[in-house]
Design a protein around this motif. Sequence first.
Motif, PDB file in Angstrom:
ATOM      1  N   LEU A   1      -1.759   0.358 -14.575  1.00 13.95           N
ATOM      2  CA  LEU A   1      -0.524  -0.127 -13.961  1.00 13.95           C
ATOM      3  C   LEU A   1      -0.818  -0.949 -12.714  1.00 13.95           C
ATOM      4  O   LEU A   1      -0.142  -1.947 -12.447  1.00 13.95           O
ATOM      5  CB  LEU A   1       0.383   1.042 -13.603  1.00 13.95           C
ATOM      6  N   LEU A   2      -1.829  -0.538 -11.948  1.00 13.50           N
ATOM      7  CA  LEU A   2      -2.178  -1.299 -10.753  1.00 13.50           C
ATOM      8  C   LEU A   2      -2.650  -2.701 -11.131  1.00 13.50           C
ATOM      9  O   LEU A   2      -2.298  -3.687 -10.462  1.00 13.50           O
ATOM     10  CB  LEU A   2      -3.260  -0.573  -9.962  1.00 13.50           C
ATOM     11  N   THR A   3      -3.390  -2.810 -12.215  1.00 18.03           N
ATOM     12  CA  THR A   3      -3.823  -4.124 -12.689  1.00 18.03           C
ATOM     13  C   THR A   3      -2.626  -4.982 -13.053  1.00 18.03           C
ATOM     14  O   THR A   3      -2.560  -6.174 -12.706  1.00 18.03           O
ATOM     15  CB  THR A   3      -4.760  -3.970 -13.901  1.00 18.03           C
ATOM     16  N   ARG A   4      -1.658  -4.384 -13.741  1.00 24.05           N
ATOM     17  CA  ARG A   4      -0.454  -5.123 -14.112  1.00 24.05           C
ATOM     18  C   ARG A   4       0.338  -5.533 -12.878  1.00 24.05           C
ATOM     19  O   ARG A   4       0.873  -6.649 -12.806  1.00 24.05           O
ATOM     20  CB  ARG A   4       0.411  -4.279 -15.040  1.00 24.05           C
ATOM     21  N   LEU A   5       0.417  -4.651 -11.892  1.00 25.73           N
ATOM     22  CA  LEU A   5       1.153  -4.965 -10.667  1.00 25.73           C
ATOM     23  C   LEU A   5       0.502  -6.133  -9.934  1.00 25.73           C
ATOM     24  O   LEU A   5       1.187  -7.058  -9.477  1.00 25.73           O
ATOM     25  CB  LEU A   5       1.210  -3.734  -9.761  1.00 25.73           C
ATOM     26  N   ARG A   6      -0.826  -6.107  -9.856  1.00 28.03           N
ATOM     27  CA  ARG A   6      -1.539  -7.158  -9.112  1.00 28.03           C
ATOM     28  C   ARG A   6      -1.503  -8.502  -9.845  1.00 28.03           C
ATOM     29  O   ARG A   6      -1.763  -9.542  -9.233  1.00 28.03           O
ATOM     30  CB  ARG A   6      -2.970  -6.718  -8.835  1.00 28.03           C
ATOM     31  N   ALA A   7      -1.155  -8.465 -11.110  1.00 36.08           N
ATOM     32  CA  ALA A   7      -0.945  -9.727 -11.823  1.00 36.08           C
ATOM     33  C   ALA A   7       0.395 -10.350 -11.455  1.00 36.08           C
ATOM     34  O   ALA A   7       0.597 -11.549 -11.630  1.00 36.08           O
ATOM     35  CB  ALA A   7      -1.016  -9.491 -13.336  1.00 36.08           C
ATOM     36  N   CYS A   8       1.312  -9.522 -10.941  1.00 36.87           N
ATOM     37  CA  CYS A   8       2.657  -9.997 -10.575  1.00 36.87           C
ATOM     38  C   CYS A   8       2.762 -10.353  -9.095  1.00 36.87           C
ATOM     39  O   CYS A   8       3.464 -11.293  -8.729  1.00 36.87           O
ATOM     40  CB  CYS A   8       3.705  -8.933 -10.887  1.00 36.87           C
ATOM     41  N   VAL A   9       2.081  -9.557  -8.247  1.00 32.94           N
ATOM     42  CA  VAL A   9       2.179  -9.755  -6.797  1.00 32.94           C
ATOM     43  C   VAL A   9       0.788  -9.691  -6.184  1.00 32.94           C
ATOM     44  O   VAL A   9      -0.132  -9.078  -6.738  1.00 32.94           O
ATOM     45  CB  VAL A   9       3.088  -8.687  -6.140  1.00 32.94           C
ATOM     46  N   ASP A  10       0.646 -10.305  -5.037  1.00 35.01           N
ATOM     47  CA  ASP A  10      -0.601 -10.252  -4.284  1.00 35.01           C
ATOM     48  C   ASP A  10      -0.521  -9.048  -3.348  1.00 35.01           C
ATOM     49  O   ASP A  10       0.221  -9.078  -2.357  1.00 35.01           O
ATOM     50  CB  ASP A  10      -0.781 -11.548  -3.490  1.00 35.01           C
ATOM     51  N   ILE A  11      -1.230  -7.981  -3.670  1.00 35.30           N
ATOM     52  CA  ILE A  11      -1.128  -6.733  -2.905  1.00 35.30           C
ATOM     53  C   ILE A  11      -2.497  -6.101  -2.764  1.00 35.30           C
ATOM     54  O   ILE A  11      -3.309  -6.124  -3.705  1.00 35.30           O
ATOM     55  CB  ILE A  11      -0.129  -5.764  -3.580  1.00 35.30           C
ATOM     56  N   ASP A  12      -2.760  -5.539  -1.606  1.00 35.08           N
ATOM     57  CA  ASP A  12      -4.016  -4.840  -1.327  1.00 35.08           C
ATOM     58  C   ASP A  12      -3.767  -3.341  -1.460  1.00 35.08           C
ATOM     59  O   ASP A  12      -3.075  -2.752  -0.623  1.00 35.08           O
ATOM     60  CB  ASP A  12      -4.491  -5.180   0.083  1.00 35.08           C
ATOM     61  N   PRO A  13      -4.300  -2.686  -2.501  1.00 35.61           N
ATOM     62  CA  PRO A  13      -4.030  -1.257  -2.683  1.00 35.61           C
ATOM     63  C   PRO A  13      -4.626  -0.380  -1.591  1.00 35.61           C
ATOM     64  O   PRO A  13      -4.246   0.785  -1.465  1.00 35.61           O
ATOM     65  CB  PRO A  13      -4.661  -0.950  -4.047  1.00 35.61           C
ATOM     66  N   ALA A  14      -5.531  -0.920  -0.804  1.00 32.91           N
ATOM     67  CA  ALA A  14      -6.128  -0.137   0.274  1.00 32.91           C
ATOM     68  C   ALA A  14      -5.299  -0.200   1.555  1.00 32.91           C
ATOM     69  O   ALA A  14      -5.554   0.549   2.499  1.00 32.91           O
ATOM     70  CB  ALA A  14      -7.543  -0.641   0.561  1.00 32.91           C
ATOM     71  N   LEU A  15      -4.315  -1.067   1.583  1.00 29.53           N
ATOM     72  CA  LEU A  15      -3.478  -1.222   2.766  1.00 29.53           C
ATOM     73  C   LEU A  15      -2.113  -0.602   2.484  1.00 29.53           C
ATOM     74  O   LEU A  15      -1.285  -1.177   1.772  1.00 29.53           O
ATOM     75  CB  LEU A  15      -3.322  -2.706   3.108  1.00 29.53           C
ATOM     76  N   VAL A  16      -1.892   0.589   3.036  1.00 30.26           N
ATOM     77  CA  VAL A  16      -0.656   1.332   2.768  1.00 30.26           C
ATOM     78  C   VAL A  16       0.005   1.674   4.101  1.00 30.26           C
ATOM     79  O   VAL A  16      -0.617   2.268   4.985  1.00 30.26           O
ATOM     80  CB  VAL A  16      -0.940   2.621   1.973  1.00 30.26           C
ATOM     81  N   ALA A  17       1.245   1.301   4.262  1.00 28.52           N
ATOM     82  CA  ALA A  17       1.968   1.472   5.527  1.00 28.52           C
ATOM     83  C   ALA A  17       2.804   2.744   5.523  1.00 28.52           C
ATOM     84  O   ALA A  17       3.548   3.001   4.580  1.00 28.52           O
ATOM     85  CB  ALA A  17       2.861   0.265   5.779  1.00 28.52           C
ATOM     86  N   ARG A  18       2.689   3.532   6.590  1.00 38.18           N
ATOM     87  CA  ARG A  18       3.633   4.606   6.870  1.00 38.18           C
ATOM     88  C   ARG A  18       4.521   4.252   8.055  1.00 38.18           C
ATOM     89  O   ARG A  18       5.600   4.789   8.223  1.00 38.18           O
ATOM     90  CB  ARG A  18       2.884   5.914   7.177  1.00 38.18           C
ATOM     91  N   ASP A  19       4.038   3.333   8.883  1.00 44.83           N
ATOM     92  CA  ASP A  19       4.769   2.864  10.055  1.00 44.83           C
ATOM     93  C   ASP A  19       4.621   1.348  10.099  1.00 44.83           C
ATOM     94  O   ASP A  19       3.513   0.828  10.287  1.00 44.83           O
ATOM     95  CB  ASP A  19       4.197   3.507  11.318  1.00 44.83           C
ATOM     96  N   LEU A  20       5.715   0.630   9.918  1.00 44.43           N
ATOM     97  CA  LEU A  20       5.640  -0.824   9.829  1.00 44.43           C
ATOM     98  C   LEU A  20       5.372  -1.497  11.170  1.00 44.43           C
ATOM     99  O   LEU A  20       5.165  -2.713  11.218  1.00 44.43           O
ATOM    100  CB  LEU A  20       6.936  -1.370   9.228  1.00 44.43           C
ATOM    101  N   THR A  21       5.363  -0.733  12.241  1.00 48.94           N
ATOM    102  CA  THR A  21       5.087  -1.322  13.550  1.00 48.94           C
ATOM    103  C   THR A  21       3.630  -1.157  13.972  1.00 48.94           C
ATOM    104  O   THR A  21       3.263  -1.549  15.082  1.00 48.94           O
ATOM    105  CB  THR A  21       6.003  -0.703  14.627  1.00 48.94           C
ATOM    106  N   GLU A  22       2.789  -0.612  13.095  1.00 50.98           N
ATOM    107  CA  GLU A  22       1.367  -0.462  13.424  1.00 50.98           C
ATOM    108  C   GLU A  22       0.704  -1.831  13.601  1.00 50.98           C
ATOM    109  O   GLU A  22       0.862  -2.721  12.752  1.00 50.98           O
ATOM    110  CB  GLU A  22       0.635   0.285  12.304  1.00 50.98           C
ATOM    111  N   PRO A  23      -0.076  -2.007  14.661  1.00 49.74           N
ATOM    112  CA  PRO A  23      -0.736  -3.303  14.885  1.00 49.74           C
ATOM    113  C   PRO A  23      -1.652  -3.735  13.740  1.00 49.74           C
ATOM    114  O   PRO A  23      -1.727  -4.930  13.422  1.00 49.74           O
ATOM    115  CB  PRO A  23      -1.542  -3.055  16.172  1.00 49.74           C
ATOM    116  N   ARG A  24      -2.321  -2.788  13.078  1.00 49.25           N
ATOM    117  CA  ARG A  24      -3.263  -3.161  12.013  1.00 49.25           C
ATOM    118  C   ARG A  24      -2.556  -3.809  10.821  1.00 49.25           C
ATOM    119  O   ARG A  24      -3.182  -4.470   9.996  1.00 49.25           O
ATOM    120  CB  ARG A  24      -4.047  -1.929  11.547  1.00 49.25           C
TER     121      ARG A  24
END
Length: 335
Positions: free
Chosen positions: A24-47
């Motif tokens: 499913l991740l392969t299919r998702l990455r064919a639709c959108v440009d997304i980094d599976p290692a970058l996951v947000a819990r707080d959208l205000t984090e500087p990183r």
Amino acid sequence: MTERPQAVFAMAAENVPLLFPPELLTRLRACVDIDPALVARDLTEPRLREALARAEILITGWGCPRLDAAALDAVPKLRAVLHAAGSVKGFTTAEVWRRGIVVSSAAAANALPVAEYTLAMILLTGKDVFAFRRLLRTRRDFPYGDVIPGIGNHGRRVGVVGASRVGRRLIELLRPYDLAVTLTDPYVDAAEAVRLGVPLLPLDELLRTSDVVTLHAPATPETRHLIGARELALMPTGAVLVNTARGTLVDHDALAEELRTGRLAAVLDVTDPEPLPADSPLFDLPNAFITPHLAGSQGNEVSRLGRTVVEEAGRLSAGDGLLYAVDPTALDRLA
């Protein structure tokens, strides 16, 4: 080739591989440009600043941050939120809708396991399985093969409270069985009930005439303690109350009092509070069967939610409309 839209995961990181296993991740990455290692819990984090500044899509799930003005300011290009879970009421705010951001939910996919759980409990309680299991533990010489009067699912009356996604899916699942199904829902008219194939009754009449009452209404101020002492008293002796919706629909003090008489039984997958206090009498009452909010997607069912999001991402990338877009004007009537 059309450039894929930028997307970011916003949820508890441990949920990403559950929702999106490799295929499913392969299919998702064919639709959108997304980094599976970058996951947000707080959208205000500087990183996260650089990735969120480019993001047009947030893919959310359990553990996602609340999307208030401060969070949304960090995602200035955001145009869609694809939620890999059910209700969006816990994290969306009026600011989401004011900014014209479209929100999609996998609630329809999550409705299936809840409806399946409910169907199973209806059929099991029709055989009084839980009571006979307890009896067999204390009476090992129980006469096997005897016909037991007073139980069975032939013609059993099932009252569905709420034509929600789960309620409607349950009605579909009940059709092959020799059960008499009725519905109560203030937002369903007679014509819609005909389309659903079930008689429409006022709540009190449904309670009086049902062997099983199964709750599928949303938690709103109007539905708090929808089932209290008066409503429980209307149910016929031997009836079963099933709640897989929201714990606040039931007055648990009144339910415990009614269950102590032995007149009714209850199956509760949701409670108020959740979890119940350790000293709750419901744990020890023999006619209360409690499970820990597991009717919804579990184990191998979770990837069904991810698949829904992948399909929505494909529609969005192709410029098509979302199949499961949330109507903000109907939020007060949704679970």
